[in-house]
Design a protein around this motif. Structure first.
Motif, PDB file in Angstrom:
ATOM      1  N   VAL A  36       1.436   8.165  14.647  1.00 25.27           N
ATOM      2  CA  VAL A  36       2.624   7.861  15.449  1.00 25.27           C
ATOM      3  C   VAL A  36       2.312   7.714  16.934  1.00 25.27           C
ATOM      4  O   VAL A  36       3.069   7.083  17.666  1.00 25.27           O
ATOM      5  N   THR A  37       1.194   8.290  17.402  1.00 23.66           N
ATOM      6  CA  THR A  37       0.876   8.207  18.828  1.00 23.66           C
ATOM      7  C   THR A  37       0.142   6.913  19.198  1.00 23.66           C
ATOM      8  O   THR A  37      -0.111   6.664  20.371  1.00 23.66           O
ATOM      9  N   GLY A  38      -0.213   6.106  18.194  1.00 22.85           N
ATOM     10  CA  GLY A  38      -0.910   4.845  18.468  1.00 22.85           C
ATOM     11  C   GLY A  38       0.054   3.741  18.867  1.00 22.85           C
ATOM     12  O   GLY A  38       1.284   3.903  18.853  1.00 22.85           O
ATOM     13  N   GLN A  39      -0.515   2.610  19.217  1.00 27.36           N
ATOM     14  CA  GLN A  39       0.280   1.442  19.626  1.00 27.36           C
ATOM     15  C   GLN A  39       1.381   1.120  18.623  1.00 27.36           C
ATOM     16  O   GLN A  39       2.565   1.030  18.963  1.00 27.36           O
ATOM     17  N   ASP A  40       1.012   0.960  17.350  1.00 29.93           N
ATOM     18  CA  ASP A  40       1.993   0.578  16.327  1.00 29.93           C
ATOM     19  C   ASP A  40       3.001   1.688  16.080  1.00 29.93           C
ATOM     20  O   ASP A  40       4.189   1.427  15.860  1.00 29.93           O
ATOM     21  N   GLY A  41       2.529   2.947  16.115  1.00 32.46           N
ATOM     22  CA  GLY A  41       3.420   4.069  15.885  1.00 32.46           C
ATOM     23  C   GLY A  41       4.523   4.146  16.919  1.00 32.46           C
ATOM     24  O   GLY A  41       5.689   4.444  16.581  1.00 32.46           O
ATOM     25  N   LEU A  42       4.181   3.863  18.179  1.00 27.22           N
ATOM     26  CA  LEU A  42       5.185   3.906  19.245  1.00 27.22           C
ATOM     27  C   LEU A  42       6.224   2.800  19.052  1.00 27.22           C
ATOM     28  O   LEU A  42       7.436   3.043  19.147  1.00 27.22           O
ATOM     29  N   TYR A  43       5.755   1.577  18.773  1.00 27.64           N
ATOM     30  CA  TYR A  43       6.701   0.464  18.576  1.00 27.64           C
ATOM     31  C   TYR A  43       7.555   0.671  17.323  1.00 27.64           C
ATOM     32  O   TYR A  43       8.764   0.399  17.329  1.00 27.64           O
ATOM     33  N   LEU A  44       6.940   1.150  16.247  1.00 26.11           N
ATOM     34  CA  LEU A  44       7.686   1.372  15.010  1.00 26.11           C
ATOM     35  C   LEU A  44       8.729   2.473  15.201  1.00 26.11           C
ATOM     36  O   LEU A  44       9.860   2.355  14.710  1.00 26.11           O
ATOM     37  N   SER A  45       8.361   3.542  15.909  1.00 27.26           N
ATOM     38  CA  SER A  45       9.320   4.614  16.173  1.00 27.26           C
ATOM     39  C   SER A  45      10.534   4.087  16.920  1.00 27.26           C
ATOM     40  O   SER A  45      11.682   4.409  16.583  1.00 27.26           O
ATOM     41  N   GLU A  46      10.278   3.283  17.942  1.00 27.31           N
ATOM     42  CA  GLU A  46      11.387   2.699  18.711  1.00 27.31           C
ATOM     43  C   GLU A  46      12.281   1.844  17.825  1.00 27.31           C
ATOM     44  O   GLU A  46      13.514   1.916  17.895  1.00 27.31           O
ATOM     45  N   LEU A  47      11.662   1.034  16.957  1.00 27.45           N
ATOM     46  CA  LEU A  47      12.428   0.153  16.065  1.00 27.45           C
ATOM     47  C   LEU A  47      13.306   0.970  15.111  1.00 27.45           C
ATOM     48  O   LEU A  47      14.509   0.690  14.961  1.00 27.45           O
ATOM     49  N   LEU A  48      12.710   1.972  14.468  1.00 26.28           N
ATOM     50  CA  LEU A  48      13.452   2.762  13.487  1.00 26.28           C
ATOM     51  C   LEU A  48      14.570   3.569  14.147  1.00 26.28           C
ATOM     52  O   LEU A  48      15.678   3.675  13.613  1.00 26.28           O
ATOM     53  N   LEU A  49      14.303   4.128  15.313  1.00 23.92           N
ATOM     54  CA  LEU A  49      15.345   4.871  16.025  1.00 23.92           C
ATOM     55  C   LEU A  49      16.505   3.951  16.399  1.00 23.92           C
ATOM     56  O   LEU A  49      17.676   4.340  16.315  1.00 23.92           O
ATOM     57  N   SER A  50      16.177   2.708  16.778  1.00 24.97           N
ATOM     58  CA  SER A  50      17.231   1.743  17.132  1.00 24.97           C
ATOM     59  C   SER A  50      18.076   1.364  15.927  1.00 24.97           C
ATOM     60  O   SER A  50      19.217   0.919  16.066  1.00 24.97           O
ATOM     61  N   LYS A  51      17.523   1.555  14.723  1.00 22.77           N
ATOM     62  CA  LYS A  51      18.256   1.256  13.491  1.00 22.77           C
ATOM     63  C   LYS A  51      18.958   2.502  12.934  1.00 22.77           C
ATOM     64  O   LYS A  51      19.484   2.479  11.822  1.00 22.77           O
ATOM     65  N   GLY A  52      18.926   3.590  13.685  1.00 22.95           N
ATOM     66  CA  GLY A  52      19.643   4.790  13.282  1.00 22.95           C
ATOM     67  C   GLY A  52      18.877   5.741  12.394  1.00 22.95           C
ATOM     68  O   GLY A  52      19.454   6.671  11.823  1.00 22.95           O
ATOM     69  N   TYR A  53      17.575   5.561  12.258  1.00 20.72           N
ATOM     70  CA  TYR A  53      16.753   6.453  11.431  1.00 20.72           C
ATOM     71  C   TYR A  53      16.553   7.799  12.126  1.00 20.72           C
ATOM     72  O   TYR A  53      16.570   7.893  13.365  1.00 20.72           O
ATOM     73  N   GLU A  54      16.327   8.819  11.333  1.00 18.83           N
ATOM     74  CA  GLU A  54      15.761  10.070  11.825  1.00 18.83           C
ATOM     75  C   GLU A  54      14.252   9.927  11.625  1.00 18.83           C
ATOM     76  O   GLU A  54      13.796   9.723  10.498  1.00 18.83           O
ATOM     77  N   VAL A  55      13.504  10.006  12.705  1.00 20.66           N
ATOM     78  CA  VAL A  55      12.072   9.680  12.659  1.00 20.66           C
ATOM     79  C   VAL A  55      11.218  10.933  12.898  1.00 20.66           C
ATOM     80  O   VAL A  55      11.396  11.651  13.894  1.00 20.66           O
ATOM     81  N   TYR A  56      10.298  11.162  11.976  1.00 16.90           N
ATOM     82  CA  TYR A  56       9.323  12.238  12.088  1.00 16.90           C
ATOM     83  C   TYR A  56       7.945  11.620  12.294  1.00 16.90           C
ATOM     84  O   TYR A  56       7.594  10.642  11.629  1.00 16.90           O
ATOM     85  N   GLY A  57       7.177  12.195  13.195  1.00 18.12           N
ATOM     86  CA  GLY A  57       5.829  11.699  13.450  1.00 18.12           C
ATOM     87  C   GLY A  57       4.798  12.765  13.171  1.00 18.12           C
ATOM     88  O   GLY A  57       4.938  13.912  13.627  1.00 18.12           O
ATOM     89  N   LEU A  58       3.768  12.415  12.415  1.00 14.75           N
ATOM     90  CA  LEU A  58       2.697  13.359  12.089  1.00 14.75           C
ATOM     91  C   LEU A  58       1.613  13.259  13.162  1.00 14.75           C
ATOM     92  O   LEU A  58       1.073  12.179  13.408  1.00 14.75           O
ATOM     93  N   VAL A  59       1.334  14.381  13.804  1.00  9.79           N
ATOM     94  CA  VAL A  59       0.352  14.423  14.883  1.00  9.79           C
ATOM     95  C   VAL A  59      -0.745  15.415  14.512  1.00  9.79           C
ATOM     96  O   VAL A  59      -0.463  16.527  14.056  1.00  9.79           O
ATOM     97  N   ARG A  60      -1.989  15.009  14.697  1.00 11.66           N
ATOM     98  CA  ARG A  60      -3.136  15.871  14.349  1.00 11.66           C
ATOM     99  C   ARG A  60      -3.438  16.808  15.507  1.00 11.66           C
ATOM    100  O   ARG A  60      -3.802  16.369  16.595  1.00 11.66           O
TER     101      ARG A  60
END
Length: 328
Positions: free
Chosen positions: A9-33
């Protein structure tokens, strides 16, 4: 409200995908090592709506814990050691994380879902690097895979394991075979960002030149912000499947340099770019160009940002960043 779990989730795609899903009303969880992950602050600053869970693709118990907390409808596996050059330096670790990590997550989902295997939809980030020594131009979903790096080999393993879980267990599992996708959030070790950052610094008088490898390598480059939309669309289909996500155009490193330097008013960059054998790959991938017809047709997806617009966007971002860092 739909719930999603994103690895990487902290990578380039993870950041853009998180923004997209949040804008669609998702509850978003990100796995961080790791609790002291250096990119965690960037995630919290850029996409504060993401709920952070700690875990590791190599630790099955941590994946099961994350699934039990997030209770996701959709899981997006973007986690990997994704820098191709590094994969030769540490092929074993790359194989474990980028390859076996996919198996660990698929198996964790199977155990978590139990008899209701289709309650979790799974996305695997496959890669155009799987095509490697290309056997067909352009490359499509049916093109023979011939990877030319430990990273590419690991991605092939994860790709076929995803297909295997779809066919063996009926899991709603899709692979996006994404061609190169870039953005201002790309890591500086990747050639596009290395170029945009260096061009900005050279134009500001902060750097004299840039050292690169093969200037004739050709890639199909798109905007990461566009490509995460295709990921989401895959998991909205009735059945899981594999899709090439690309622009269908190819450009060389020389063309990348042309556009980037021209944007800061430098037309002749020949004396500013040095070729260094250290940046040559042991086995080069010369030409990658995808056929996104299936994604266009079945997903209704098309890229919105063109190559030159993308390069200029990245240079503008790095000009602003370098000015701020230098106090200009």
């Amino acid at each position: 409200m739909k719930r999603a779990l994103i690895t990487g989730v902290t990578g380039q795609d993870g950041l853009y995908l998180s923004e997209l899903l949040l804008s669609k009303g998702y509850e978003v969880y990100g796995l961080v090592r790791g609790q002291n992950n250096p990119k965690l602050a960037l995630l919290e600053q850029t996409v504060p709506g993401v709920k952070v869970l700690t875990g590791d693709l190599m630790d099955m118990s941590s994946l099961l814990r994350a699934l039990n907390v997030a209770q996701p409808d959709e899981v997006y596996n973007l986690g990997a050691i994704s820098f191709v050059a590094y994969s030769w330096e540490n092929a074993h670790l790359t194989s474990d994380v980028t390859g076996k990590g996919v198996l660990n997550l698929l198996e964790a989902i199977r155990l978590y879902a139990g008899d209701d295997i289709r309650k979790v939809r799974f996305y695997q980030a496959s890669s155009s690097e799987m095509f490697g020594k290309v056997q067909e131009v352009p490359q499509r979903e049916s093109t023979l895979l011939w990877p030319r790096s430990p990273y590419g080999v690991a991605k092939v393993y994860g790709h076929y394991m995803t297909i295997n879980y779809r066919e063996s267990y009926g899991m709603h599992a899709s692979s996006g075979i994404l061609f190169n996708h870039e953005s201002p959030r790309r890591g500086p070790e990747f050639v596009t960002r290395k170029v945009s950052q260096a061009v900005a610094r050279i134009s500001l008088g902060l750097q004299e030149n840039i050292s690169l490898g093969n200037l004739d390598a050709k890639r199909d480059w798109g905007f990461a912000g566009d490509y995460v939309e295709a990921m989401w669309r895959m998991l909205q289909q009735e059945e899981g499947d594999d899709y090439v996500v690309a622009t269908g155009e190819t450009h060389s490193i020389r063309e990348l340099l042309d556009v980037a330097f021209a944007h800061v008013g430098i037309e002749d960059w020949s004396s500013l770019v040095l070729q260094d054998p250290r940046f040559m790959r042991p086995a080069e991938v010369e030409l990658l160009i995808g056929d996104p017809a299936k994604a266009f047709d079945k997903l209704g997806w098309k890229p919105q940002v063109g190559f030159e617009q993308l390069v200029r966007m990245m240079v503008d971002n790095d000009l602003a960043e370098q000015r701020a860092l230098a106090g200009l």
